[in-house]
Write an enzyme that holds these catalytic residues in place. Structure first.
Site, PDB file in Angstrom:
ATOM      1  N   ASP A  27       1.088  -1.214  -0.214  1.00 50.54           N
ATOM      2  CA  ASP A  27       0.052  -0.294  -0.191  1.00 50.54           C
ATOM      3  C   ASP A  27       0.558   1.204  -0.146  1.00 50.54           C
ATOM      4  O   ASP A  27       1.414   1.711   0.941  1.00 50.54           O
ATOM      5  CB  ASP A  27      -0.684   0.282   1.273  1.00 50.54           C
ATOM      6  CG  ASP A  27      -1.186   1.426   1.176  1.00 50.54           C
ATOM      7  OD1 ASP A  27      -1.906   2.244   0.079  1.00 50.54           O
ATOM      8  OD2 ASP A  27      -3.112   1.384   1.793  1.00 50.54           O
ATOM      9  N   ASP A  55      -3.438   2.876  -5.122  1.00 51.27           N
ATOM     10  CA  ASP A  55      -1.950   2.467  -4.928  1.00 51.27           C
ATOM     11  C   ASP A  55      -2.234   0.634  -3.924  1.00 51.27           C
ATOM     12  O   ASP A  55      -1.416   1.117  -3.414  1.00 51.27           O
ATOM     13  CB  ASP A  55      -1.871   3.714  -4.452  1.00 51.27           C
ATOM     14  CG  ASP A  55      -2.782   3.391  -2.450  1.00 51.27           C
ATOM     15  OD1 ASP A  55      -3.843   2.380  -2.385  1.00 51.27           O
ATOM     16  OD2 ASP A  55      -2.050   3.696  -1.823  1.00 51.27           O
ATOM     17  N   GLU A  56      -2.851  -0.033  -3.840  1.00 52.44           N
ATOM     18  CA  GLU A  56      -2.569  -0.979  -3.472  1.00 52.44           C
ATOM     19  C   GLU A  56      -2.020  -2.572  -4.089  1.00 52.44           C
ATOM     20  O   GLU A  56      -3.335  -3.183  -5.542  1.00 52.44           O
ATOM     21  CB  GLU A  56      -3.397  -1.607  -2.327  1.00 52.44           C
ATOM     22  CG  GLU A  56      -3.901  -0.387  -1.260  1.00 52.44           C
ATOM     23  CD  GLU A  56      -5.294  -0.825  -0.836  1.00 52.44           C
ATOM     24  OE1 GLU A  56      -5.454  -1.978   0.211  1.00 52.44           O
ATOM     25  OE2 GLU A  56      -6.030   0.170  -0.755  1.00 52.44           O
TER      26      GLU A  56
END
Ligand code: TTP
Ligand code: MG
Length: 430
Positions: free
Chosen positions: A34, A129-130
């Site tokens: 993350d 974003d993960e």
């Protein structure tokens, strides 16, 4: 507390298994990455004026709107996502305010995902974003779990000039919780035999997807910790929370093969939900077409919400009077089930394929694909849209959905979708 848990895990953990032992026991190793303060970190990286300063992404200073994210410097003053920009300015007067630039973040996200594919053949992008990585067969190539995690962190830093936090654990949900334990730039490794000991006593709201409403419902049956949630009888959870309760429990218990990391290539993105309408009389009035499109978006997303799907790829289908058929798509930045967001995409697609004065239209359709279920296993929606306008709109949609459940589909509709012109047509779910 966070640091000490991490120390316990890293230093006091029993000796790690040798790679061959891990492989022999078929113990899965899942990594979750993350990125830290993703949008704000990109802005800071790309604009020297922002270096080292508190940065708030969401809009210009003094404007209405909400904080999309803030860097860790601004978070020290209590600024967080979902807060109004005005409140952020009050809490952190020195902050630099920046507008979101969607396209840029998406392209960094794509760079990140392709970088992560160097660390596992099975990478599942989970949000902008993960990502989850199935590291089971890969860790030994790097030495051990810790070296594997550090190599990922280094690659992110060297290639993207950003930082990410990494959790490595025997299941997806634990890996995700672990990545959040030592932010920013953290690496948290949870050995299989320490999961219950470390996470069991934590409050249920630590579990991604457990929001305040779920937390309150669980408290009424005395469930306050993760261990109590895992041990709670399934029937009681179903009674209190329906499918969400069952989902949470089986996710935490690693049931139903929920630990599989599904790489994008394997995902059944071909599934779509949508609606189309054939007109009895061909239509060329832009106002009528617009109201039809909104109606179709409303219908398509109603189905998605009913079946708990979020989607990302919007397709508009159009057939003209002489049976010429066009099919155009747009990929949204984030997954959604919101009819207005889908409608905005539909309008921009539609503009590309049909202009006033073009041939009259015989059929139009809207469908959404790239579907994900938020309970699979963590609440993408709740997580991504926490505190955003979408969440607020969500309660309105829930109310509309409930009225339709009781009084029927035609009982209430989004305003521009109620145009009478749609009545002569026929609609069909796809
Ligand atoms: P997050 O990973 O939730 O947040 P973050 O990366 O900014 O911070 P953290 O270090 O705590 O992980 O979300 C990733 C990006 O998604 C975030 O930078 C901005 C965007 N986002 C939205 O657009 N809307 C939202 O409501 C949230 C929470 C995030
Ligand atoms: Mg992040």
């Amino acid at each position: 507390m966070r640091a000490s848990v991490r120390e316990q895990m890293l230093e006091k953990a029993p000796a790690r298994r040798k790679p061959s032992e891990a492989a022999a026991s078929k113990q899965r190793i899942i990594a979750h990455v993350d990125m830290d303060a993703f949008f704000a970190a990109i802005e800071e990286r790309d604009n020297p004026r922002l270096h080292g300063k508190p940065v708030v992404v969401g809009g210009a200073k003094g404007t209405r709107g909400v904080v999309t994210t803030a860097n860790y410097e601004a978070r020290k003053s209590g600024v967080h996502a979902g807060m109004s920009l005005m409140e952020a300015e009050r809490r952190c007067p020195d902050a630099m305010f920046v507008r979101s630039k969607g396209g840029k973040y998406t392209s960094v996200s794509l760079q990140l995902m392709s970088l992560l594919r160097k660390f596992s053949p099975s990478v599942e992008p989970y949000s902008i974003d993960e990502a989850f990585l199935d590291a089971t067969g890969c860790v030994h190539l790097f030495g051990d779990v810790e070296e594997y995690g550090r190599a990922i962190g280094r690659a992110i830093q060297e290639t993207l000039n950003l930082t990410g936090s990494i959790g490595i654990a025997p299941s997806r949900i634990v890996a995700k919780m672990a990545s959040g334990m030592d932010k920013p730039n953290g690496l948290t490794i949870v050995e299989p035999d320490r999961v219950a000991e470390i996470f069991g006593p934590l409050p249920v709201e630590t579990v991604p997807g457990v929001g305040p409403a779920t937390q309150r419902a669980l408290a009424t049956i005395g469930v306050k910790t993760i261990q109590q949630l895992v041990d709670c009888p399934e029937s009681l959870l179903s009674h209190k929370l329906g499918m969400h309760g069952r989902d949470l429990r089986s996710t935490l218990r690693d049931e139903e093969g929920r630990d599989r990391v599904v790489a994008l290539e394997e995902r059944s993105d071909d599934k779509s939900m949508g609606h189309e309408r054939t007109f009895r009389i061909d239509v060329d009035d832009p106002k009528v077409i617009q109201s039809q499109l909104l109606y179709l978006c409303d219908r398509a997303t109603r189905r998605m919400r009913k079946e708990h799907y979020l989607g990302r790829v919007v397709t508009v289908k159009l057939r003209t009077k002489d049976f010429e058929t066009h099919d155009h798509q747009k990929k949204l930045e984030l997954w959604t089930d919101d009819p207005i967001q889908i409608y905005e995409a539909v309008r921009s697609i539609f503009k590309r394929i049909w202009q006033p004065g073009d041939k009259p239209i015989r059929l139009i359709g809207v469908s959404v694909s790239g579907l994900l279920r938020p309970g699979d296993p963590v609440g993408v929606q709740q997580h991504l849209f926490k505190g955003s306008s979408i969440e607020r709109r969500g309660s309105l949609l829930n109310a509309l959905d409930r009225i339709r459940d009781v009084y029927g589909e035609g009982s209430i509709e989004l305003a521009a979708g109620t145009d009478d012109m749609r009545r002569p047509g026929r609609t069909a779910p796809q």
